[in-house]
Design a protein around this motif. Structure first.
Motif, PDB file in Angstrom:
ATOM      1  N   PRO A 154      56.860  -7.315  -6.790  1.00 40.17           N
ATOM      2  CA  PRO A 154      57.259  -8.478  -7.360  1.00 40.17           C
ATOM      3  C   PRO A 154      57.442  -8.256  -8.851  1.00 40.17           C
ATOM      4  CG  PRO A 154      55.189  -8.562  -6.014  1.00 40.17           C
ATOM      5  CD  PRO A 154      55.590  -7.227  -6.092  1.00 40.17           C
ATOM      6  N   ALA A 155      58.526  -8.975  -9.328  1.00 36.65           N
ATOM      7  CA  ALA A 155      58.765  -8.723 -11.100  1.00 36.65           C
ATOM      8  C   ALA A 155      57.684  -8.781 -11.921  1.00 36.65           C
ATOM      9  CB  ALA A 155      59.781  -9.756 -11.401  1.00 36.65           C
ATOM     10  N   GLU A 156      56.624  -9.619 -11.713  1.00 37.45           N
ATOM     11  CA  GLU A 156      55.361  -9.815 -12.426  1.00 37.45           C
ATOM     12  C   GLU A 156      54.559  -8.691 -12.669  1.00 37.45           C
ATOM     13  OE1 GLU A 156      54.294 -11.953  -8.718  1.00 37.45           O
ATOM     14  OE2 GLU A 156      56.044 -12.102  -9.833  1.00 37.45           O
ATOM     15  N   VAL A 157      54.659  -7.733 -11.686  1.00 30.19           N
ATOM     16  CA  VAL A 157      53.805  -6.441 -11.518  1.00 30.19           C
ATOM     17  C   VAL A 157      54.597  -5.009 -11.927  1.00 30.19           C
ATOM     18  CG1 VAL A 157      51.908  -7.531 -10.334  1.00 30.19           C
ATOM     19  CG2 VAL A 157      53.716  -6.054  -9.190  1.00 30.19           C
TER      20      VAL A 157
ATOM     21  N   THR B 125      56.480  -2.124 -13.427  1.00 31.87           N
ATOM     22  CA  THR B 125      56.657  -1.518 -14.654  1.00 31.87           C
ATOM     23  C   THR B 125      57.492  -0.273 -14.356  1.00 31.87           C
ATOM     24  OG1 THR B 125      54.644  -0.290 -13.948  1.00 31.87           O
ATOM     25  CG2 THR B 125      54.278  -2.214 -15.337  1.00 31.87           C
TER      26      THR B 125
END
Length: 104
Positions: free
Chosen positions: A75-78, A80
């Motif tokens: 997911p984009a939110e995690v 890195t």
């Protein structure tokens, strides 16, 4: 952890702690994938990369296993750079296996 799993006894306490955490995730699959990745690179990580690694190690094993094996997209939110790098390396054939045991 054996000496073979810790080829860098000169590591700082922070790096040794992260290496230990990477090898003791709670599931064998995550221990192998994450632990081997960290063992290969821990000595060369910058302080910023160590910060990113700490963040990755806070994520749940079940999620990491899904993402690192490519069974589910990250997911984009995690996402890195560290997690992306891990996923790329872990998606290769033989990821998590000792160097002498790889086939391809």
């Amino acid at each position: 952890m054996s000496d073979q799993d810790n080829p860098h006894p000169e590591l700082s306490p922070r790096r040794r702690r992260l290496l230990f955490r990477a090898h003791h995730r709670g599931t064998k699959e995550a221990d192998l994938m994450i632990g081997r990745f960290v063992a290969r690179h821990i000595a060369s990580f910058s302080e910023a990369e160590l910060d990113e690694l700490e963040g990755v190690l806070e994520l749940l094993d079940v999620d990491l296993a899904e993402w690192l094996t490519g069974r589910s997209p990250i997911p984009a939110e995690v996402m890195t750079p560290m997690l992306s790098r891990m996923a790329e390396e872990c998606s290769r054939s033989g990821a998590g296996l000792p160097e002498g045991a790889r086939r391809g």
